[in-house]
Design a protein around this motif. Structure first.
Motif, PDB file in Angstrom:
ATOM      1  N   MET A 311       0.808  -1.224   0.000  1.00 18.99           N
ATOM      2  CA  MET A 311       0.000   0.000   0.000  1.00 18.99           C
ATOM      3  C   MET A 311       0.840   1.273   0.000  1.00 18.99           C
ATOM      4  O   MET A 311       0.312   2.368  -0.150  1.00 18.99           O
ATOM      5  CB  MET A 311      -0.962  -0.003   1.186  1.00 18.99           C
ATOM      6  N   THR A 312       2.147   1.127   0.174  1.00 15.87           N
ATOM      7  CA  THR A 312       3.031   2.299   0.174  1.00 15.87           C
ATOM      8  C   THR A 312       3.816   2.421  -1.120  1.00 15.87           C
ATOM      9  O   THR A 312       4.200   3.522  -1.511  1.00 15.87           O
ATOM     10  CB  THR A 312       4.029   2.232   1.339  1.00 15.87           C
ATOM     11  N   GLY A 313       4.041   1.291  -1.796  1.00 18.19           N
ATOM     12  CA  GLY A 313       4.790   1.325  -3.039  1.00 18.19           C
ATOM     13  C   GLY A 313       6.267   1.618  -2.806  1.00 18.19           C
ATOM     14  O   GLY A 313       6.721   1.831  -1.678  1.00 18.19           O
ATOM     15  N   GLU A 314       7.024   1.643  -3.886  1.00 21.43           N
ATOM     16  CA  GLU A 314       8.434   1.982  -3.830  1.00 21.43           C
ATOM     17  C   GLU A 314       8.867   2.513  -5.191  1.00 21.43           C
ATOM     18  O   GLU A 314       8.115   2.444  -6.164  1.00 21.43           O
ATOM     19  CB  GLU A 314       9.270   0.762  -3.421  1.00 21.43           C
ATOM     20  N   GLY A 315      10.050   3.087  -5.261  1.00 23.76           N
ATOM     21  CA  GLY A 315      10.498   3.703  -6.502  1.00 23.76           C
ATOM     22  C   GLY A 315      10.316   5.215  -6.458  1.00 23.76           C
ATOM     23  O   GLY A 315       9.789   5.774  -5.498  1.00 23.76           O
ATOM     24  N   LYS A 316      10.753   5.883  -7.516  1.00 22.32           N
ATOM     25  CA  LYS A 316      10.798   7.345  -7.517  1.00 22.32           C
ATOM     26  C   LYS A 316       9.425   7.990  -7.417  1.00 22.32           C
ATOM     27  O   LYS A 316       9.235   8.970  -6.699  1.00 22.32           O
ATOM     28  CB  LYS A 316      11.518   7.835  -8.781  1.00 22.32           C
ATOM     29  N   ILE A 317       8.443   7.472  -8.137  1.00 22.12           N
ATOM     30  CA  ILE A 317       7.105   8.070  -8.097  1.00 22.12           C
ATOM     31  C   ILE A 317       6.498   7.914  -6.710  1.00 22.12           C
ATOM     32  O   ILE A 317       5.924   8.858  -6.154  1.00 22.12           O
ATOM     33  CB  ILE A 317       6.195   7.443  -9.171  1.00 22.12           C
ATOM     34  N   ALA A 318       6.645   6.736  -6.122  1.00 25.79           N
ATOM     35  CA  ALA A 318       6.135   6.519  -4.765  1.00 25.79           C
ATOM     36  C   ALA A 318       6.832   7.435  -3.771  1.00 25.79           C
ATOM     37  O   ALA A 318       6.194   7.995  -2.868  1.00 25.79           O
ATOM     38  CB  ALA A 318       6.316   5.049  -4.369  1.00 25.79           C
ATOM     39  N   GLU A 319       8.133   7.620  -3.920  1.00 29.71           N
ATOM     40  CA  GLU A 319       8.876   8.519  -3.024  1.00 29.71           C
ATOM     41  C   GLU A 319       8.377   9.952  -3.141  1.00 29.71           C
ATOM     42  O   GLU A 319       8.244  10.665  -2.133  1.00 29.71           O
ATOM     43  CB  GLU A 319      10.372   8.457  -3.352  1.00 29.71           C
ATOM     44  N   GLN A 320       8.097  10.394  -4.364  1.00 32.57           N
ATOM     45  CA  GLN A 320       7.570  11.746  -4.564  1.00 32.57           C
ATOM     46  C   GLN A 320       6.213  11.918  -3.869  1.00 32.57           C
ATOM     47  O   GLN A 320       5.939  12.942  -3.249  1.00 32.57           O
ATOM     48  CB  GLN A 320       7.444  12.034  -6.061  1.00 32.57           C
ATOM     49  N   ILE A 321       5.375  10.889  -3.979  1.00 34.59           N
ATOM     50  CA  ILE A 321       4.055  10.936  -3.338  1.00 34.59           C
ATOM     51  C   ILE A 321       4.207  11.014  -1.827  1.00 34.59           C
ATOM     52  O   ILE A 321       3.558  11.824  -1.155  1.00 34.59           O
ATOM     53  CB  ILE A 321       3.219   9.715  -3.750  1.00 34.59           C
ATOM     54  N   HIS A 322       5.075  10.186  -1.256  1.00 33.95           N
ATOM     55  CA  HIS A 322       5.278  10.186   0.195  1.00 33.95           C
ATOM     56  C   HIS A 322       5.855  11.522   0.670  1.00 33.95           C
ATOM     57  O   HIS A 322       5.462  12.025   1.727  1.00 33.95           O
ATOM     58  CB  HIS A 322       6.195   9.040   0.609  1.00 33.95           C
ATOM     59  N   THR A 323       6.754  12.089  -0.091  1.00 30.87           N
ATOM     60  CA  THR A 323       7.342  13.384   0.276  1.00 30.87           C
ATOM     61  C   THR A 323       6.273  14.467   0.306  1.00 30.87           C
ATOM     62  O   THR A 323       6.201  15.268   1.247  1.00 30.87           O
ATOM     63  CB  THR A 323       8.463  13.770  -0.698  1.00 30.87           C
ATOM     64  N   LEU A 324       5.441  14.499  -0.724  1.00 29.02           N
ATOM     65  CA  LEU A 324       4.343  15.476  -0.769  1.00 29.02           C
ATOM     66  C   LEU A 324       3.401  15.295   0.409  1.00 29.02           C
ATOM     67  O   LEU A 324       2.933  16.267   1.018  1.00 29.02           O
ATOM     68  CB  LEU A 324       3.562  15.323  -2.080  1.00 29.02           C
ATOM     69  N   PHE A 325       3.130  14.047   0.745  1.00 26.02           N
ATOM     70  CA  PHE A 325       2.209  13.768   1.845  1.00 26.02           C
ATOM     71  C   PHE A 325       2.792  14.221   3.182  1.00 26.02           C
ATOM     72  O   PHE A 325       2.080  14.773   4.025  1.00 26.02           O
ATOM     73  CB  PHE A 325       1.868  12.275   1.882  1.00 26.02           C
ATOM     74  N   GLN A 326       4.076  14.016   3.376  1.00 23.41           N
ATOM     75  CA  GLN A 326       4.715  14.470   4.613  1.00 23.41           C
ATOM     76  C   GLN A 326       4.710  15.987   4.707  1.00 23.41           C
ATOM     77  O   GLN A 326       4.498  16.557   5.789  1.00 23.41           O
ATOM     78  CB  GLN A 326       6.149  13.922   4.692  1.00 23.41           C
ATOM     79  N   ILE A 327       4.930  16.658   3.586  1.00 21.57           N
ATOM     80  CA  ILE A 327       4.837  18.127   3.566  1.00 21.57           C
ATOM     81  C   ILE A 327       3.429  18.558   3.944  1.00 21.57           C
ATOM     82  O   ILE A 327       3.236  19.497   4.744  1.00 21.57           O
ATOM     83  CB  ILE A 327       5.221  18.665   2.168  1.00 21.57           C
ATOM     84  N   ALA A 328       2.421  17.879   3.397  1.00 15.77           N
ATOM     85  CA  ALA A 328       1.020  18.206   3.695  1.00 15.77           C
ATOM     86  C   ALA A 328       0.715  18.038   5.180  1.00 15.77           C
ATOM     87  O   ALA A 328       0.035  18.880   5.786  1.00 15.77           O
ATOM     88  CB  ALA A 328       0.097  17.323   2.853  1.00 15.77           C
TER      89      ALA A 328
END
Length: 357
Positions: A311-328
């Motif tokens: 449900m978390t994924g991995e790779g560059k796109i997943a990392e970008q999503i997680h980074t945005l979510f942490q900023i949010a």
């Protein structure tokens, strides 16, 4: 219904083969032509409600990355029709397809309140939060007719037992009277799923759900009545709603949510085929891009079944999503948290009334 016509008001665009059945159903062109000439529908798009009578209703959740210990589902199948829904696969266990059958054949557990009461009154039961629903939405359209969720909430209130709710339907507001009483003793919290701020996106992703406006109003009204709300920005689908993470988080905060959560889409089981067929009809111009980006999040596959990664994924796109979510979270929910519900009252109410001594 033409074979290749887009089926409005539904998510899946057909039925896929049930992996547990030897036989499969095929809509032949000559049959469709016969129906056209006779002025008949090849198949009905109406929803059917089928009563079932399970022996148990509370399920222990063993998956370590789901975030709940126990769940119960008053209904199997879901008319909301969310195209990405992981629960579609469970309909195969009942002998149906994970495609249109999941949206049009709704199994109704009318004895759920009775089974719930028996469970939480049992001598060996110790209070743990039970979540409505871990699989299909407890406030889907069927609830307007059958009131099973409301009757279950009455049981939770009677025995002062903690309950969590997951929904994307504003119908939860109908039961505000019971929710207020539960919230007075910290016995309820609600998760509202909001996947996009675009009605156009919502209509094709989740065709029979409440509008985005209604869902955000629901978050606000529940919060104003002292009921803690977590907004699930889930699933995040690359190139469909991944650009909306920050505005979705802000909308959740502005309407009183105490926290947010997210998952990255995974197309497990039959859902890979269902989603792929849908997106080639609903969003043909971006179909390949979206499917390839989902694969990028799961090691080259549309699905990843590994706990902790699925449900978390991995790779560059997943990392970008997680980074945005942490900023949010830092920007809009700093210091806020979803509550732990009260499990201390239930033992005193097991016989339906408060023990004085």
């Amino acid at each position: 219904m033409e074979k290749d016509a887009y089926i409005k008001g539904r998510g899946a665009q057909g039925n896929v083969r049930n992996r547990f059945l030897e036989m499969s159903h095929e809509m032949r062109d000559d049959f469709l032509e016969y129906c056209r000439l006779e002025g008949e529908e090849a198949e009905s798009n109406k929803t059917r409600y089928l009563k079932v009578f399970p022996r148990t209703i509370v399920n222990k959740v063993d998956s370590p990355d789901v975030g709940m210990g126990y769940s119960m589902n008053p209904y199997q199948g879901c008319e909301h029709g969310c195209i990405y829904c992981y629960a579609r696969n469970s309909h195969e266990y009942w002998g149906y397809s994970a495609g249109l059958d999941f949206e049009r054949r709704i199994l109704v557990k009318e004895n759920a309140p009775k089974l719930l009461e028996e469970k939480i009154k049992s001598k060996n039961w110790k209070a743990h939060t039970i979540v409505l629903s871990g699989n299909t939405d407890c406030y889907q359209p069927a609830e307007q007719r059958f009131f099973i969720t409301r009757e279950c909430l009455k049981v939770f209130l009677k025995y002062r037992h903690p309950v969590g709710i997951i929904t994307k339907n504003a119908l939860v507001m109908r039961d505000l009277d019971i929710l207020r009483e539960l919230a007075a003793d910290n016995l309820v919290a609600v998760n509202v799923s909001v996947t996009s701020l675009s009605e156009e996106t919502r209509r094709v992703l989740e065709p029979r759900t409440a509008s985005i406006k209604k869902r955000l109003e629901t978050v606000r009204k529940l919060s104003e009545n002292g009921i803690p709300v977590n907004v699930m920005i889930a699933p995040i689908i690359p190139s469909i709603n991944s650009h909306e993470i920050l505005p979705l988080a802000r909308a959740a905060a502005d309407n009183g949510a105490v926290s947010i959560g997210h998952t990255i889409v995974r197309l497990n089981g039959a859902i890979g085929q269902i989603f792929s067929e849908w997106i080639r009809k609903a969003m043909p111009d971006k179909a390949d891009k979206v499917l390839h980006q989902i694969e990028d999040c799961h090691g080259g596959s549309l699905n990843d079944s590994r706990y902790g990664k699925r449900m978390t994924g991995e790779g560059k796109i997943a990392e970008q999503i997680h980074t945005l979510f942490q900023i949010a979270k830092r920007k809009y929910f700093s210091g806020a948290s979803y509550p732990h519900l009260n499990t201390s009252l239930h033992e005193s109410y097991k016989d339906g009334q408060l023990k004085l001594f």
